[in-house]
Design a protein around this motif. Structure first.
Motif, short mmCIF file in Angstrom:
data_model
loop_
_atom_site.label_atom_id
_atom_site.label_comp_id
_atom_site.label_asym_id
_atom_site.label_seq_id
_atom_site.Cartn_x
_atom_site.Cartn_y
_atom_site.Cartn_z
N PHE A 98 0.82 -1.21 0.00
CA PHE A 98 0.00 0.00 0.00
C PHE A 98 0.86 1.26 0.00
N TYR A 99 2.04 1.20 0.59
CA TYR A 99 2.96 2.34 0.48
C TYR A 99 3.41 2.51 -0.97
N PHE A 100 3.65 1.39 -1.65
CA PHE A 100 4.00 1.44 -3.07
C PHE A 100 2.84 2.03 -3.87
N ALA A 101 1.62 1.67 -3.53
CA ALA A 101 0.45 2.23 -4.20
C ALA A 101 0.38 3.74 -3.98
N TYR A 102 0.68 4.16 -2.77
CA TYR A 102 0.70 5.60 -2.47
C TYR A 102 1.74 6.31 -3.32
N ARG A 103 2.93 5.72 -3.44
CA ARG A 103 3.99 6.34 -4.24
C ARG A 103 3.63 6.38 -5.72
N VAL A 104 2.96 5.33 -6.21
CA VAL A 104 2.51 5.32 -7.60
C VAL A 104 1.47 6.42 -7.82
N GLY A 105 0.57 6.57 -6.86
CA GLY A 105 -0.43 7.64 -6.94
C GLY A 105 0.21 9.02 -6.96
N LEU A 106 1.23 9.22 -6.13
CA LEU A 106 1.96 10.49 -6.16
C LEU A 106 2.61 10.73 -7.51
N LEU A 107 3.16 9.68 -8.08
CA LEU A 107 3.81 9.80 -9.39
C LEU A 107 2.80 10.20 -10.46
N PHE A 108 1.64 9.57 -10.46
CA PHE A 108 0.64 9.89 -11.48
C PHE A 108 -0.04 11.24 -11.24
N MET A 109 -0.11 11.67 -10.00
CA MET A 109 -0.69 12.99 -9.71
C MET A 109 0.35 14.09 -9.85
N ASN A 110 1.60 13.70 -10.05
CA ASN A 110 2.71 14.64 -10.18
C ASN A 110 2.78 15.54 -8.94
N THR A 111 2.70 14.90 -7.79
CA THR A 111 2.71 15.59 -6.50
C THR A 111 3.93 15.13 -5.71
N PRO A 112 4.65 16.06 -5.11
CA PRO A 112 5.78 15.61 -4.27
C PRO A 112 5.28 15.01 -2.97
N ALA A 113 6.06 14.11 -2.43
CA ALA A 113 5.72 13.49 -1.14
C ALA A 113 5.99 14.47 -0.02
N THR A 114 5.18 14.41 1.02
CA THR A 114 5.42 15.27 2.17
C THR A 114 6.58 14.69 2.99
N GLU A 115 7.13 15.50 3.87
CA GLU A 115 8.27 15.04 4.66
C GLU A 115 7.90 13.91 5.60
N GLN A 116 6.70 13.98 6.19
CA GLN A 116 6.29 12.93 7.11
C GLN A 116 5.97 11.63 6.39
N SER A 117 5.48 11.72 5.14
CA SER A 117 5.14 10.49 4.43
C SER A 117 6.39 9.75 3.97
N ALA A 118 7.53 10.43 3.92
CA ALA A 118 8.77 9.74 3.58
C ALA A 118 9.16 8.78 4.70
N ASP A 119 8.82 9.16 5.94
CA ASP A 119 9.02 8.27 7.09
C ASP A 119 7.73 7.49 7.28
N PHE A 120 7.64 6.33 6.64
CA PHE A 120 6.39 5.58 6.58
C PHE A 120 6.10 4.87 7.89
N SER A 121 4.95 5.19 8.45
CA SER A 121 4.43 4.48 9.61
C SER A 121 2.92 4.65 9.62
N VAL A 122 2.25 3.79 10.36
CA VAL A 122 0.79 3.86 10.43
C VAL A 122 0.35 5.17 11.08
N GLY A 123 1.07 5.59 12.09
CA GLY A 123 0.73 6.85 12.76
C GLY A 123 0.82 8.04 11.84
#
Length: 188
Positions: A98-123
């Motif tokens: 699901f993290y991979f799915a999130y990254r694919v979605g970011l790629l297709f939306m052409n949106t940069p990842a936020t700083e907190q989402s780079a540190d992947f955790s459920v919280g």
């Protein structure tokens, strides 16, 4: 050999389809559970089951198996295989997939990842749910469609290649065994 192995595994793990047909909570389905493709392994029902199961595996809800079973009944594919393939995303594999799915979605939306989402955790994911749900669901949809198409066409190709190989082996065996040829009665 592989078909027999899969058949034995499914026979051991899946309840008898007659029991499922008579189950009191499934009576609302009527005669649709009597369709042979829902319970037998053939090229078309297995290919559709792979497509349905792999697509439903990317649905980020706990009702994936229900969606897979309903879709299998609607599209007349193998129910046990459709439901079993949903377990591709199990509690162990779900976070990285699901993290991979999130990254694919970011790629297709052409949106940069936020700083907190780079540190992947459920919280972090739950705290940023308002920001991550769109790329996450888009990534799940894209990967679901890609997995579904790859599963369907892959099974169609490998099943056809397996049958072609079996027919070639059968032809080679029959060419080696020549019918009895008697030269005594042949006219000169």
């Amino acid at each position: 050999m592989a078909k027999q192995l899969v058949k034995r595994l499914l026979d051991r793990l899946v309840p008898d389809h007659d029991v499922i047909k008579r189950h009191k909570h499934l009576q609302f389905l009527g005669d649709s559970l009597h369709e042979p493709n829902l319970w037998h392994l053939n090229r078309h029902s297995v290919a559709k089951a792979f497509a349905i199961g792999l697509f439903c595996a990317w649905i980020p809800l706990p009702t994936q198996m229900v969606f897979a079973a309903v879709a299998a009944i609607y599209f007349r594919s193998n129910i046990p295989l459709s439901v079993a393939l949903v377990w591709l995303t199990n509690p162990i594999t779900m976070p990285p997939l699901f993290y991979f799915a999130y990254r694919v979605g970011l790629l297709f939306m052409n949106t940069p990842a936020t700083e907190q989402s780079a540190d992947f955790s459920v919280g972090n994911m739950l705290s940023e749910l308002g920001e991550v749900w769109q790329p996450f669901l888009l990534g799940c949809l894209i990967l679901g469609v890609i997995s579904s198409a790859a599963g369907y066409f892959g099974i169609q190709y490998f099943w056809r290649a397996h049958i072609t190989k079996k027919w070639a082996e059968r032809k080679k065996r029959s060419d080696r065994i020549r019918p009895f040829q008697c030269t005594y009665w042949r006219k000169s």
